[in-house]
Design an enzyme around this catalytic site. Sequence first.
Site, PDB file in Angstrom:
ATOM      1  CE  LYS A  62     -18.284  74.887  15.189  1.00  0.00           C
ATOM      2  NZ  LYS A  62     -16.935  74.829  15.665  1.00  0.00           N
ATOM      3  CG  ASN A  63     -13.884  76.459  14.387  1.00  0.00           C
ATOM      4  OD1 ASN A  63     -14.986  76.568  14.932  1.00  0.00           O
ATOM      5  ND2 ASN A  63     -13.248  75.303  14.296  1.00  0.00           N
TER       6      ASN A  63
ATOM      7  CB  CYS B 177     -17.346  69.069  20.517  1.00  0.00           C
ATOM      8  SG  CYS B 177     -18.425  69.368  19.136  1.00  0.00           S
TER       9      CYS B 177
ATOM     10  CB  VAL C  23      -5.136  68.289  18.293  1.00  0.00           C
ATOM     11  CG1 VAL C  23      -5.701  69.615  18.796  1.00  0.00           C
ATOM     12  CG2 VAL C  23      -4.177  68.541  17.141  1.00  0.00           C
TER      13      VAL C  23
HETATM   14  C1  EPZ Z   1     -10.554  75.245  18.271  1.00  0.00           C
HETATM   15  O1  EPZ Z   1     -10.832  74.801  19.581  1.00  0.00           O
HETATM   16  C2  EPZ Z   1     -11.731  74.824  17.423  1.00  0.00           C
HETATM   17  N1  EPZ Z   1     -12.938  75.411  17.976  1.00  0.00           N
HETATM   18  C3  EPZ Z   1     -11.833  73.311  17.393  1.00  0.00           C
HETATM   19  O2  EPZ Z   1     -12.883  72.949  16.509  1.00  0.00           O
HETATM   20  C4  EPZ Z   1     -10.528  72.727  16.855  1.00  0.00           C
HETATM   21  O3  EPZ Z   1     -10.602  71.328  16.941  1.00  0.00           O
HETATM   22  C5  EPZ Z   1      -9.357  73.236  17.696  1.00  0.00           C
HETATM   23  O4  EPZ Z   1      -9.361  74.675  17.741  1.00  0.00           O
HETATM   24  C6  EPZ Z   1      -8.022  72.771  17.154  1.00  0.00           C
HETATM   25  O5  EPZ Z   1      -7.874  73.210  15.823  1.00  0.00           O
HETATM   26  C7  EPZ Z   1     -13.243  76.659  17.708  1.00  0.00           C
HETATM   27  O6  EPZ Z   1     -12.526  77.365  17.010  1.00  0.00           O
HETATM   28  C8  EPZ Z   1     -14.524  77.162  18.257  1.00  0.00           C
HETATM   29  P1  EPZ Z   1      -7.274  74.556  21.200  1.00  0.00           P
HETATM   30  P2  EPZ Z   1      -9.991  75.319  20.799  1.00  0.00           P
HETATM   31  O7  EPZ Z   1      -7.267  75.580  22.279  1.00  0.00           O
HETATM   32  O8  EPZ Z   1      -9.552  76.702  20.519  1.00  0.00           O
HETATM   33  C9  EPZ Z   1      -5.376  72.188  24.903  1.00  0.00           C
HETATM   34  C10 EPZ Z   1     -14.925  71.962  15.909  1.00  0.00           C
HETATM   35  O9  EPZ Z   1     -15.452  70.831  15.827  1.00  0.00           O
HETATM   36  N2  EPZ Z   1      -5.598  73.393  25.709  1.00  0.00           N
HETATM   37  O10 EPZ Z   1      -6.406  74.776  20.022  1.00  0.00           O
HETATM   38  O11 EPZ Z   1     -10.788  75.073  22.028  1.00  0.00           O
HETATM   39  C11 EPZ Z   1      -6.683  71.505  24.535  1.00  0.00           C
HETATM   40  O12 EPZ Z   1      -7.163  70.706  25.590  1.00  0.00           O
HETATM   41  C12 EPZ Z   1     -14.036  72.315  17.086  1.00  0.00           C
HETATM   42  O13 EPZ Z   1     -15.133  72.858  15.095  1.00  0.00           O
HETATM   43  C13 EPZ Z   1      -5.187  73.417  27.029  1.00  0.00           C
HETATM   44  O14 EPZ Z   1      -4.593  72.457  27.540  1.00  0.00           O
HETATM   45  O15 EPZ Z   1      -8.767  74.316  20.724  1.00  0.00           O
HETATM   46  C14 EPZ Z   1      -6.298  70.724  23.307  1.00  0.00           C
HETATM   47  O16 EPZ Z   1      -5.673  69.529  23.698  1.00  0.00           O
HETATM   48  C15 EPZ Z   1     -13.801  71.167  18.012  1.00  0.00           C
HETATM   49  N3  EPZ Z   1      -5.432  74.539  27.768  1.00  0.00           N
HETATM   50  C16 EPZ Z   1      -5.257  71.634  22.642  1.00  0.00           C
HETATM   51  O17 EPZ Z   1      -4.809  72.537  23.658  1.00  0.00           O
HETATM   52  C17 EPZ Z   1      -6.067  75.627  27.244  1.00  0.00           C
HETATM   53  O18 EPZ Z   1      -6.268  76.623  27.971  1.00  0.00           O
HETATM   54  C18 EPZ Z   1      -5.776  72.431  21.458  1.00  0.00           C
HETATM   55  O19 EPZ Z   1      -6.943  73.148  21.841  1.00  0.00           O
HETATM   56  C19 EPZ Z   1      -6.477  75.596  25.903  1.00  0.00           C
HETATM   57  C20 EPZ Z   1      -6.242  74.464  25.149  1.00  0.00           C
END
Ligand code: EPZ
Length: 482
Positions: free
Chosen positions: A55-56, A153, A377
Site C-alpha cells: 500500500k505504501n 489515520c 515514530v
Molecule cells: C508513512 O507515513 C506511512 N504512510 C505510514 O503508514 C507509516 O507509519 C510511516 O510512513 C512511518 O513508516 C504512507 O506511506 C501513506 P513519516 P508518513 O513522514 O510518510 C513526523 C499506515 O498505517 N513528521 O515518516 O506520513 C511525523 O509526525 C501508515 O500504513 C513531521 O514532524 O510518515 C512522524 O512523527 C500510518 N513533519 C514522523 O515524522 C513532517 O512534515 C514520521 O512520519 C512529516 C513527518
Amino acid sequence: MGVPVTDPYHRGSQDIQPHRYPAPLDALEVALTDDVLVVHGGTPLEGRIRVRGAKNLVSKAMVAALLGDSPSRLYDLPKIRDVEVVRGLLGVHGVKVTDGDEDGALVLDPANVESASTDQINVHAGSSRIPILFCGPLLHRLGHAFIPDLGGCHIGPRPIDFHLQALREFGATVDKQPEGLHLSAPNGLHGTKFALPYPSVGATEQVLLTAVMAEGVTELRNAAVEPEIVDLICVLQKMGAIIKVHTDRVIEIQGVPKLHGYSHRPIPDRIEAASWAAAALATRGHVEVLGAEQADMMTFLNIFRSVGGEYEVTDARPPRLNDPGQEGGIRFWHPGGELKSVALETDVHPGFMTDWQQPLVVALTQARGLSIVHETVYEQRLGYTEALNSMGANIQIYRDCLGGTPCRFGRRDFKHSAVIAGPSKLHAADLVIPDLRAGFSHLIAALAAEGTSRVYGVDLINRGYEDFEAKLADLGAHVERP
Ligand code: EPZ
C-alpha cells in the site's frame, strides 16, 4: 490559544493536543451502525493467504506516473481504498487510469494532464495523506497545484512542515488557505541541498518526486530509506531519473528535463504480511503468507522468533517445463507452549516498523512476563491499548522512554511507552476501530478472545487490507456480518 491539531499544516509542540481514541458506542449508536463485524473468537487461524503490492508504495508509484510523458503500467495492486482515492485524484487531473491486462494491473496515461477545479479536488479532501505528494509532479506539469485537506489515520498530529520546507527550498511558494494549499513555482523548481530534521518517509518521497525533474542536483540528508522508498526510487529510475543512494541516509538526485512511463511490479506489503503473522501467533494458529518477502521483514522476523513464534521462508521457484513453479512466501505459526516477553522499540528502517507494533502487541498479551514497547515514530500510537485492556489485557502506558534509547517524545507529554504484562486471558468485547493498524489489532484481539465480540467501524480496515473478510474466511475465522 494554540491552533488545534486538526489544522494539518500547523506545527508547534505546544499546540499538540492529546489524540482521543473513540469511546465505546452508546446503545443508540450501536443500533444505528451497520458497519460491524461479529467475531466468534477462540479458533486458531489456519491456512494460506496472499499479499499484493505494498500500500505504501503503490499509491506513490501512481503519483509518479504524473511525471512521465508516456503511459505507466503498475502491477499487482491491492484493491484497497487508498488506491481508489489516488486513482480519483489522478483522474480529475486528466490522467487516464484504466485496468491493465491482468488482475490488479493499472495503466496510467498522463498525456492530457490538466488543472482541476478546487471543487473537483476537494471531493477527495480528508480521505488520504497521499495528495500532499502531488505537489512536485503538479508543479512540474502545470506550474501550480492545489492540495486539499489531508486525511489518513488519526495517530497524532502528523504535520507536513518538512514537506513544505522542502518545497520552498526547491523554489515553490506555498499559500495556506482554509480550504487547502495553493502552490506555484513562478521561477521553476531548482535542485537544493536539504537535511530533514527526522527521516520522514513522506518528506523523502516529496523530495524525490520533486527533485527528479528540478533543474540541477539535489542532495537530501537524513533521508528515510524504507524498502518502499527504495522501490519508489526504482520506479523513478525506470522513468529515466538519475538517483544515487549513498551511505548514511544521503540521497543525491540529478534533475532531468524529461521522464517517460514505467512498467513496475511493486514490493509486497510487509505491513500486511506482519499483521497476518501476528494474528497467527495471537490465535495459536498457522498462517502461510504468500508473497511475503524475508529481506523486507528481517527485523520483524527476529522479534517474532524472540517472542517464541516459528516461521519458515519458502523461496519462489520460477515455472519450468512440466513444473508450474511455486510462489514464495513465509509460513508463521505458534509452536505450542508459552510465548516469551520481549523489549522492542519502533524506529525508522531498518528498525522495527511502527505499523507492525499494534498487531504484535496483541500477541504480546499472551507472552509470559513483562514486554516493553517504546514507540518512537508517532507520539500518540498507543491509545488503542485501552480497548485491549477492556478485553482483559494488562497494558500500562507511560510518558517515559522505556527500555530503549531516549527519543524525540521523551521530554514531552506523550504516553509513548507500553508495558504489557502477560499472559492474559482475553474475553470478548464491543470494540470501535480507531485507525487502520489499531483496527487490525482489535480484530486480532477479537479472534484470539473467548466469546463473541462486535467490532464496529471495520470498513476502515479496507483502507489498507485487501479482501480482509474473505481472507479471514479462508483462514477459518468465525466472523459474520449481522
Ligand atoms: C508513512 O507515513 C506511512 N504512510 C505510514 O503508514 C507509516 O507509519 C510511516 O510512513 C512511518 O513508516 C504512507 O506511506 C501513506 P513519516 P508518513 O513522514 O510518510 C513526523 C499506515 O498505517 N513528521 O515518516 O506520513 C511525523 O509526525 C501508515 O500504513 C513531521 O514532524 O510518515 C512522524 O512523527 C500510518 N513533519 C514522523 O515524522 C513532517 O512534515 C514520521 O512520519 C512529516 C513527518
